[in-house]
Design a protein around this motif. Structure first.
Motif, PDB file in Angstrom:
ATOM      1  N   VAL A 341       0.828  -1.203   0.000  1.00 31.52           N
ATOM      2  CA  VAL A 341       0.000   0.000   0.000  1.00 31.52           C
ATOM      3  C   VAL A 341       0.866   1.258   0.000  1.00 31.52           C
ATOM      4  CG1 VAL A 341      -0.274   0.095   2.525  1.00 31.52           C
ATOM      5  CG2 VAL A 341      -2.034   1.096   1.014  1.00 31.52           C
ATOM      6  N   TRP A 342       2.020   1.220   0.683  1.00 32.02           N
ATOM      7  CA  TRP A 342       2.869   2.413   0.670  1.00 32.02           C
ATOM      8  C   TRP A 342       3.605   2.558  -0.662  1.00 32.02           C
ATOM      9  CZ3 TRP A 342       4.206  -1.965   3.428  1.00 32.02           C
ATOM     10  CH2 TRP A 342       5.450  -2.524   3.174  1.00 32.02           C
ATOM     11  N   GLY A 343       3.870   1.458  -1.344  1.00 32.43           N
ATOM     12  CA  GLY A 343       4.433   1.561  -2.687  1.00 32.43           C
ATOM     13  C   GLY A 343       3.475   2.257  -3.631  1.00 32.43           C
ATOM     14  N   ASP A 344       2.198   1.857  -3.594  1.00 40.68           N
ATOM     15  CA  ASP A 344       1.180   2.524  -4.406  1.00 40.68           C
ATOM     16  C   ASP A 344       1.079   3.995  -4.052  1.00 40.68           C
ATOM     17  OD1 ASP A 344       0.612   0.126  -5.638  1.00 40.68           O
ATOM     18  OD2 ASP A 344      -1.321  -0.185  -4.646  1.00 40.68           O
ATOM     19  N   PHE A 345       1.121   4.287  -2.745  1.00 41.23           N
ATOM     20  CA  PHE A 345       0.997   5.684  -2.304  1.00 41.23           C
ATOM     21  C   PHE A 345       2.121   6.549  -2.853  1.00 41.23           C
ATOM     22  CE2 PHE A 345       2.508   8.898   0.716  1.00 41.23           C
ATOM     23  CZ  PHE A 345       1.426   9.769   0.712  1.00 41.23           C
ATOM     24  N   PHE A 346       3.366   6.121  -2.683  1.00 42.76           N
ATOM     25  CA  PHE A 346       4.479   6.957  -3.114  1.00 42.76           C
ATOM     26  C   PHE A 346       4.565   7.038  -4.635  1.00 42.76           C
ATOM     27  CE2 PHE A 346       5.865   6.467   1.292  1.00 42.76           C
ATOM     28  CZ  PHE A 346       6.229   7.780   1.578  1.00 42.76           C
ATOM     29  N   LEU A 347       4.184   5.971  -5.331  1.00 47.16           N
ATOM     30  CA  LEU A 347       4.129   6.073  -6.786  1.00 47.16           C
ATOM     31  C   LEU A 347       3.065   7.086  -7.202  1.00 47.16           C
ATOM     32  CD1 LEU A 347       4.892   5.249  -9.648  1.00 47.16           C
ATOM     33  CD2 LEU A 347       3.283   3.331  -9.458  1.00 47.16           C
ATOM     34  N   ALA A 348       1.895   7.017  -6.587  1.00 48.40           N
ATOM     35  CA  ALA A 348       0.825   7.966  -6.924  1.00 48.40           C
ATOM     36  C   ALA A 348       1.252   9.390  -6.599  1.00 48.40           C
ATOM     37  CB  ALA A 348      -0.452   7.607  -6.161  1.00 48.40           C
ATOM     38  N   TRP A 349       1.901   9.576  -5.474  1.00 50.98           N
ATOM     39  CA  TRP A 349       2.339  10.919  -5.089  1.00 50.98           C
ATOM     40  C   TRP A 349       3.405  11.420  -6.054  1.00 50.98           C
ATOM     41  CZ3 TRP A 349       5.098  12.276   0.155  1.00 50.98           C
ATOM     42  CH2 TRP A 349       5.191  13.659   0.272  1.00 50.98           C
ATOM     43  N   GLY A 350       4.351  10.567  -6.420  1.00 57.34           N
ATOM     44  CA  GLY A 350       5.373  10.980  -7.373  1.00 57.34           C
ATOM     45  C   GLY A 350       4.761  11.382  -8.704  1.00 57.34           C
ATOM     46  N   LEU A 351       3.815  10.589  -9.196  1.00 59.30           N
ATOM     47  CA  LEU A 351       3.151  10.933 -10.446  1.00 59.30           C
ATOM     48  C   LEU A 351       2.311  12.198 -10.297  1.00 59.30           C
ATOM     49  CD1 LEU A 351       2.061   7.332 -11.515  1.00 59.30           C
ATOM     50  CD2 LEU A 351       3.886   8.714 -12.534  1.00 59.30           C
ATOM     51  N   ALA A 352       1.712  12.394  -9.132  1.00 59.13           N
ATOM     52  CA  ALA A 352       0.955  13.629  -8.881  1.00 59.13           C
ATOM     53  C   ALA A 352       1.873  14.851  -8.908  1.00 59.13           C
ATOM     54  CB  ALA A 352       0.230  13.537  -7.542  1.00 59.13           C
ATOM     55  N   LEU A 353       3.106  14.671  -8.462  1.00 56.58           N
ATOM     56  CA  LEU A 353       4.070  15.769  -8.485  1.00 56.58           C
ATOM     57  C   LEU A 353       4.463  16.136  -9.913  1.00 56.58           C
ATOM     58  CD1 LEU A 353       6.456  14.767  -5.538  1.00 56.58           C
ATOM     59  CD2 LEU A 353       4.890  16.713  -5.598  1.00 56.58           C
ATOM     60  N   ILE A 354       4.775  15.136 -10.725  1.00 52.74           N
ATOM     61  CA  ILE A 354       5.289  15.461 -12.056  1.00 52.74           C
ATOM     62  C   ILE A 354       4.191  15.900 -13.010  1.00 52.74           C
ATOM     63  CG2 ILE A 354       7.260  13.936 -11.740  1.00 52.74           C
ATOM     64  CD1 ILE A 354       5.990  11.944 -13.608  1.00 52.74           C
ATOM     65  N   THR A 355       2.929  15.597 -12.676  1.00 53.82           N
ATOM     66  CA  THR A 355       1.828  16.049 -13.504  1.00 53.82           C
ATOM     67  C   THR A 355       1.219  17.349 -12.990  1.00 53.82           C
ATOM     68  OG1 THR A 355       0.253  14.667 -12.267  1.00 53.82           O
ATOM     69  CG2 THR A 355       1.222  13.732 -14.276  1.00 53.82           C
ATOM     70  N   GLY A 356       1.728  17.865 -11.870  1.00 58.85           N
ATOM     71  CA  GLY A 356       1.248  19.125 -11.343  1.00 58.85           C
ATOM     72  C   GLY A 356      -0.009  19.036 -10.514  1.00 58.85           C
TER      73      GLY A 356
END
Length: 363
Positions: A341-356
Motif C-alpha cells: 500500500v505504501w508503494g502505491d501511495f508513493f508512486l501515486a504521489w510521485g506521479l501527482a508531483l510530475i503532472t502538477g
C-alpha cells in the motif's frame, strides 16, 4: 519513449499511470471496506488487510485523499475523510511510526481550506508525539506498539514524524530537529547506513540486528526525512545538507540502480519497488529545495533522477490493473513480489508531483 515528457504527447505515460492507479484504488476500496490494505498477493491481487491499519494506515488514507484531489468527487472526499478519522486510535499508541500514520493520513486534508476534523487530528497527534519525545535520548523512541525493544532508533521512525512534530506548539521544532539529527548521526555512522540502533545506559547506543544494513528502504526513508527537515526546519548548522548530500550520493547517483535490491547482500535477488518510489518523491522534494536556493543544475539533476525512477516503475512494474508490483514486504517470509500500500501511495504521489496535481511539500 522520452520520460521527460511526462504529461503531454508520447510522454502522457504519467497521466495514464495515474488513471490506472485510481482505478486500482477504487477496486481496493470496494474490496477492503472499513479495513486497511497492507499487501496484495502478486498472482490473485487479493489484499491482506488489517483492522486498524498497522503502521501503513496513513498511506491508504493518503491515497484516498490523492484520488479525491484528482477526481473532485465529493464521494471520494467523504471516503478519505472517513478513513482518516479511523486513524485516531493511533494517537496514543507508543510508536514512532505515528509519523507515517498520522502525517501522511492527514497532511493533504489538513491544509488551509481543508478538512477541519483532519486538521484537528493532526494537531492532536503532533502534541501526543511531542509528549513522547525523550529528552535524554534526543528522539521519540520506536516504542512497544509492535513488540520488541522499546528504546530503538529506526530509520522508518523518522519520515512523517519530523513535520508532525514541527506542527506541535511549545517545543515541537526543537524536538523535530533533535529526532532527525539523532537518527542521522546513528544511521550514517556506518557504511552502508545501519537502519536500527538500541539505546543502552548513559547515552550509549549499540547496533540492532533488524533490519540489517543494506535494507532497501534505509536510505530512502532517511532521504525523505532529510528533505522534509530542510523544508520544515531550515538548515541550522549545515548538518542536514551534508546528510542530504551523503544520502543522495548513495541513491541519486547516475550509476545507482533505479530500483534497488531488497537486500544489498543479494544484488540479484528480489527488488523493492516501494523503496524506489519513496526515493523518487524524496528526489523531487530535494530538487524543489535546490531550485529555491538558485541551484538550477542540481535541481534538474535530482528531478531527472526522480522522473527516471517513476518512468521505470510505471513501464516495468505497474500491472495493467494499476498495481505497483515487486515490492518487498519481508523477503525472509517470502513476501517479496507483492503490491504494497505504501508503494502505491508513493508512486501515486510521485506521479501527482510530475503532472502538477500537487506540490512537493503538501505532504
Amino acid at each position: 519513449m522520452n520520460p521527460m515528457n511526462a504529461s503531454s504527447g508520447e510522454g502522457g505515460w504519467a497521466e495514464r499511470a495515474l488513471a490506472s492507479l485510481w482505478e486500482r484504488v477504487s477496486v481496493t476500496a470496494d474490496e477492503v471496506g472499513p479495513r486497511f490494505p497492507l499487501y496484495a498477493d502478486p498472482d490473485s491481487g487479493a489484499w491482506k488487510t488489517t483492522a486498524r491499519g498497522s503502521w501503513t494506515g496513513g498511506f491508504w488514507a493518503g491515497l484516498l485523499w490523492l484520488r479525491a484531489l484528482s477526481s473532485g468527487d465529493p464521494a471520494h472526499r467523504a471516503a478519505a475523510a472517513d478513513c482518516t478519522q479511523r486513524l485516531r486510535c493511533w494517537v496514543g499508541r507508543d510508536t514512532a511510526t505515528r509519523g507515517l500514520v498520522l502525517w501522511y493520513g492527514t497532511a493533504l486534508a489538513a491544509g488551509p481550506g481543508g478538512d477541519e476534523t483532519a486538521a484537528e487530528l493532526r494537531q492532536e497527534a503532533a502534541r501526543a508525539c511531542l509528549a513522547a519525545y525523550d529528552q535524554q535520548l534526543g528522539l521519540v523512541p520506536w516504542g512497544d506498539a509492535f513488540g520488541g525493544p522499546r528504546l530503538l532508533a529506526r530509520a522508518d521512525g523518522v519520515p512523517g514524524l519530523v513535520p508532525l512534530l514541527r506542527h506541535a506548539p511549545g517545543g515541537g521544532r526543537s524536538a523535530a530537529y533533535g529526532h532527525l539529527t539523532r537518527h542521522l548521526e546513528l544511521c550514517l555512522s556506518e557504511a552502508p547506513p545501519r537502519p536500527a540502533w538500541q539505546a543502552r545506559t548513559h547515552g550509549a547506543w549499540t547496533a540492532y540486528p533488524e533490519p540489517a544494513p543494506g535494507w532497501s528502504r534505509t536510505a530512502a526513508w532517511l532521504l525523505l526525512a532529510v528533505a522534509d527537515g530542510l523544508h520544515w526546519l531550515g538548515d541550522e548548522d549545515d548538518s542536514l545538507r551534508k546528510a542530504a548530500g551523503r544520502l543522495a550520493a548513495l541513491r541519486c547517483a547516475p550509476d545507482a540502480r533505479l530500483v534497488p535490491p531488497a537486500q544489498a547482500a543479494r544484488p540479484h535477488g528480489p527488488v523493492d519497488t516501494s523503496a524506489a518510489a519513496i526515493e523518487a518523491v524524496a528526489a523531487w522534494k530535494l530538487a524543489a529545495l535546490a531550485r529555491a536556493t538558485g541551484n538550477e543544475q542540481e535541481g534538474d539533476r535530482l528531478a531527472s533522477r526522480g522522473l527516471l525512477i517513476l518512468h521505470r516503475l510505471t513501464e516495468v512494474h505497474l500491472s495493467p490493473k494499476g498495481a505497483l508490483q515487486d515490492g518487498c514486504y519481508d523477503v525472509e517470509r517470502g513476501l517479496a513480489r507483492h503490491e504494497l500500500v505504501w508503494g502505491d501511495f508513493f508512486l501515486a504521489w510521485g506521479l501527482a508531483l510530475i503532472t502538477g496535481l500537487t506540490e512537493p511539500f503538501t505532504m
